[in-house]
Design a protein around this motif. Sequence first.
Motif, PDB file in Angstrom:
ATOM      1  N   TYR A 160      17.901  10.869 -15.573  1.00  0.00           N
ATOM      2  CA  TYR A 160      16.909  10.498 -16.475  1.00  0.00           C
ATOM      3  C   TYR A 160      16.828   9.034 -16.815  1.00  0.00           C
ATOM      4  CZ  TYR A 160      14.103  11.368 -20.763  1.00  0.00           C
ATOM      5  OH  TYR A 160      13.219  11.332 -21.894  1.00  0.00           O
ATOM      6  N   LEU A 161      17.982   8.466 -16.806  1.00  0.00           N
ATOM      7  CA  LEU A 161      18.098   6.928 -17.188  1.00  0.00           C
ATOM      8  C   LEU A 161      17.601   6.168 -15.803  1.00  0.00           C
ATOM      9  CD1 LEU A 161      19.526   4.589 -18.765  1.00  0.00           C
ATOM     10  CD2 LEU A 161      21.554   4.945 -17.399  1.00  0.00           C
ATOM     11  N   ILE A 162      17.940   6.625 -14.578  1.00  0.00           N
ATOM     12  CA  ILE A 162      17.496   5.821 -13.644  1.00  0.00           C
ATOM     13  C   ILE A 162      16.015   6.114 -13.375  1.00  0.00           C
ATOM     14  CG2 ILE A 162      17.566   5.473 -11.094  1.00  0.00           C
ATOM     15  CD1 ILE A 162      19.964   4.492 -12.723  1.00  0.00           C
ATOM     16  N   GLY A 163      15.440   7.369 -13.491  1.00  0.00           N
ATOM     17  CA  GLY A 163      14.006   7.533 -13.219  1.00  0.00           C
ATOM     18  C   GLY A 163      13.258   7.131 -14.433  1.00  0.00           C
ATOM     19  N   GLY A 164      13.790   6.742 -15.205  1.00  0.00           N
ATOM     20  CA  GLY A 164      12.844   6.288 -16.429  1.00  0.00           C
ATOM     21  C   GLY A 164      12.504   4.817 -16.562  1.00  0.00           C
ATOM     22  N   ILE A 165      13.186   4.165 -15.634  1.00  0.00           N
ATOM     23  CA  ILE A 165      12.908   2.697 -15.649  1.00  0.00           C
ATOM     24  C   ILE A 165      11.500   2.306 -15.156  1.00  0.00           C
ATOM     25  CG2 ILE A 165      13.933   0.485 -14.596  1.00  0.00           C
ATOM     26  CD1 ILE A 165      16.601   1.761 -14.513  1.00  0.00           C
ATOM     27  N   VAL A 166      11.289   2.585 -13.974  1.00  0.00           N
ATOM     28  CA  VAL A 166      10.081   2.349 -13.167  1.00  0.00           C
ATOM     29  C   VAL A 166       8.891   2.837 -14.275  1.00  0.00           C
ATOM     30  CG1 VAL A 166       8.608   2.642 -11.426  1.00  0.00           C
ATOM     31  CG2 VAL A 166      10.872   2.310 -11.192  1.00  0.00           C
TER      32      VAL A 166
END
Length: 219
Positions: A160-166
Amino acid sequence: MVFKRRTPRTWLQVIAEGFWPRGGWNRAVYYVAYRLRRLPDPPHRIARGIAAGVFVCFSPFFGFHFIMASALALVMQGNVIAALMATFFGNPLTFPFIAAISLKLGEWMLGRHAIPIHRVFGAFSRASQELWQNAVSIFTGAPAHWDRLELFWHDAFFPYLIGGIVPGIVAAVAAYMLALPAVKAYQARRIKKLRNRYEKRQDPPVGKKPGKSGKAPAE
């Protein structure tokens, strides 16, 4: 207390109004937009604050969005109040879509399977409870269960953390691009209206000349 409700709301009413405000979503969105436009700050600072608040909505740090939005707005030299109000973008209606996009993108970026979307909010709720129980166990001597939190980190939180950046950056840039001209136009229109009102007060009525005191003589 002066601002205390006469009849306190039940937990069921609080949850229900989270999904559907008393005045409806149209009124709630209009009120937030109205308050944002009237903030006493340059348009670019308000737009930066809005971008900060929208970006934070894509992070999995539930319960800390206000703190993160304020800190990010300060770093970006944006309006903190605008950032706090912009976190309204993350609400019970939009969070399922935000979570689905973030998890699927994080799953693809990390190359591993993440938790199914219908289980994500339950997983976050259980993780917060277990984290609290583990913190309390330091003082009570009760057994701590860090293995389940490690699984939660691997399958839910980190994707969730990595995927929410973009998508967070994309949404923040879009919010900035939309908010900047809107706030500029509103402030320019408001200044013009105030200037016209001031000029009307200064100009004497037709056929009357101001006296020594600057006021038109009484007939």
